[in-house]
Design a protein around this motif. Structure first.
Motif, PDB file in Angstrom:
ATOM      1  N   LYS A  58      -1.024  43.999  73.029  1.00  0.00           N
ATOM      2  CA  LYS A  58      -0.380  44.200  71.694  1.00  0.00           C
ATOM      3  C   LYS A  58       0.009  42.808  71.054  1.00  0.00           C
ATOM      4  O   LYS A  58       0.136  42.487  69.971  1.00  0.00           O
ATOM      5  N   GLU A 113       0.293  46.361  78.654  1.00  0.00           N
ATOM      6  CA  GLU A 113       0.706  47.097  76.951  1.00  0.00           C
ATOM      7  C   GLU A 113       1.261  45.793  76.302  1.00  0.00           C
ATOM      8  O   GLU A 113       0.593  45.510  75.065  1.00  0.00           O
ATOM      9  N   MET A 114       1.921  45.281  76.654  1.00  0.00           N
ATOM     10  CA  MET A 114       2.548  44.022  76.254  1.00  0.00           C
ATOM     11  C   MET A 114       1.525  42.903  75.720  1.00  0.00           C
ATOM     12  O   MET A 114       1.345  42.403  74.505  1.00  0.00           O
ATOM     13  N   THR A 169       7.406  46.010  74.401  1.00  0.00           N
ATOM     14  CA  THR A 169       6.807  47.232  74.297  1.00  0.00           C
ATOM     15  C   THR A 169       7.794  48.439  74.135  1.00  0.00           C
ATOM     16  O   THR A 169       9.034  48.169  74.816  1.00  0.00           O
ATOM     17  N   ALA A 218       3.544  48.513  81.728  1.00  0.00           N
ATOM     18  CA  ALA A 218       3.955  48.259  80.462  1.00  0.00           C
ATOM     19  C   ALA A 218       3.622  46.572  80.224  1.00  0.00           C
ATOM     20  O   ALA A 218       3.346  46.061  79.096  1.00  0.00           O
ATOM     21  N   PRO A 225       2.765  48.572  70.268  1.00  0.00           N
ATOM     22  CA  PRO A 225       3.151  48.636  71.693  1.00  0.00           C
ATOM     23  C   PRO A 225       3.954  49.711  72.023  1.00  0.00           C
ATOM     24  O   PRO A 225       5.092  49.594  71.784  1.00  0.00           O
ATOM     25  N   ARG A 226       3.468  50.435  72.992  1.00  0.00           N
ATOM     26  CA  ARG A 226       4.507  51.662  73.370  1.00  0.00           C
ATOM     27  C   ARG A 226       3.894  52.100  74.831  1.00  0.00           C
ATOM     28  O   ARG A 226       2.803  52.064  75.267  1.00  0.00           O
TER      29      ARG A 226
END
Length: 324
Positions: A230, A226-227, A235, A223, A212-213
């Motif tokens: 993943k 993304e969290m 993240t 964000a 996660p990035r």
């Protein structure tokens, strides 16, 4: 009640009898024990352990202990040896033969063939004047005053003494070889110690597409997405070159909600934790456990030598791998 106390008294007597025998055994250790240690240290092959009956069972355990502590070893059943298994022994090996009486026919029958191969023999018996003791290169005296068995027949104290003497030999050899926990772990990759000493962070961390990035300047919404994708509860925040700038976790989200409910206009840079704790990929996974426990955190980001983001892992990964 009296019967129960009688049984407890007998059990305690057995333990005292065997404990006294081991203490007496330790007092008798001397040059013969040191000679046996030196003989094994000089061996270029393996220690071939043999014995019949209860001595065979003890020999099996001694062979396993030697093998797991840096001394290549295996158990050879004397009856099978007489029917072909002697071919497993090479001129580079030595033999450790167990027999309380020192007269076990199956073991004695092996001696001529073993001697013709020029293989040194270490014997472990309860009778220093026995045939096996006399025919050995080195004799280890495991004699006991009495068996713990109330009939005086079942091997009890004698087998305990032989086992303890085998442990003393294995541990002394371990120390002489400067055998380390890491070496022990290589022989126990399936055990908890093996997992703690052999598994590295690079073996467990999430990397590539699973990492996660989010790029600096992204929105908080991006964000959070993304969290969610993943599933690590965090993240990383990086710049355009992949350098780590910060981290945003579930905990950061809760702290943000404590301050404001208006998340729409927030950027990740406004709410991330800058300069987060990181760890190197080449370290043992147990080091990540220590770091997380010390910092009271559930996840860590992994960076390379240049400080660029390389991976991520959380406590669940460590639990799943059996490192914790």
């Amino acid at each position: 009640m009296a019967l129960k106390q009688q049984r407890l008294a007998l059990a305690r007597e057995v333990l005292h009898t065997e404990a006294d025998a081991i203490i007496a055994l330790s007092d008798r250790l001397g040059d013969d024990f040191l000679a046996a240690v030196e003989l094994v240290l000089q061996c270029q092959g393996r220690v071939v352990v043999t014995g019949i009956g209860k001595s065979g069972h003890i020999g099996n355990k001694i062979a396993a202990t030697l093998a797991s502590t840096g001394t290549p070893s295996f158990f050879m059943h004397p009856a099978e040896a007489a029917h072909g298994d002697l071919g497993m022994i090479t001129e580079r090996d030595i033999m450790l033969a167990l027999s309380n009486s020192g007269e076990s026919a199956e073991v004695i029958a092996l001696l001529p063939a073993v001697k013709r191969k020029g293989i040194p023999i270490i014997s472990l018996t309860g009778r220093p004047q026995s045939t096996l003791a006399r025919e050995s290169s080195v004799h280890l005296d495991a004699a006991v005053d009495k068996e713990a068995c109330t009939l005086g027949l079942a091997p009890t104290t004698s087998t305990t003494a032989a086992l303890a003497l085998g442990d003393a030999l294995a541990v002394t050899l371990l120390d002489a070889r400067n055998f380390k926990p890491e070496d022990f772990a290589l022989s126990h990759p399936g055990g908890s110690l093996g997992r703690r000493l052999l598994v590295h962070i690079s073996d467990l961390m999430h990397s590539g597409e699973a990492l996660p990035r989010i790029v600096s300047g992204s929105s908080l919404k991006e964000a959070l997405l993304e969290m969610t994708r993943k599933g690590l509860g965090m993240t990383a925040v990086v710049d355009g070159d992949g350098n780590l700038l910060g981290i945003f976790t579930d905990g950061d989200l809760r702290r943000t909600l404590d301050r404001t409910l208006d998340l729409a206009g927030l950027r990740i840079d406004d709410v991330m934790t800058p300069k987060p704790r990181t760890i190197a990929a080449n370290l043992l996974a147990v080091e990540a456990v220590k770091e997380m426990e010390q910092r009271k955190i559930n996840g860590l980001l992994v960076v390379d030598q240049q400080g660029r983001l390389a991976g991520a892992l959380n406590m669940h990964d460590l639990l799943k791998a059996g490192v914790v």
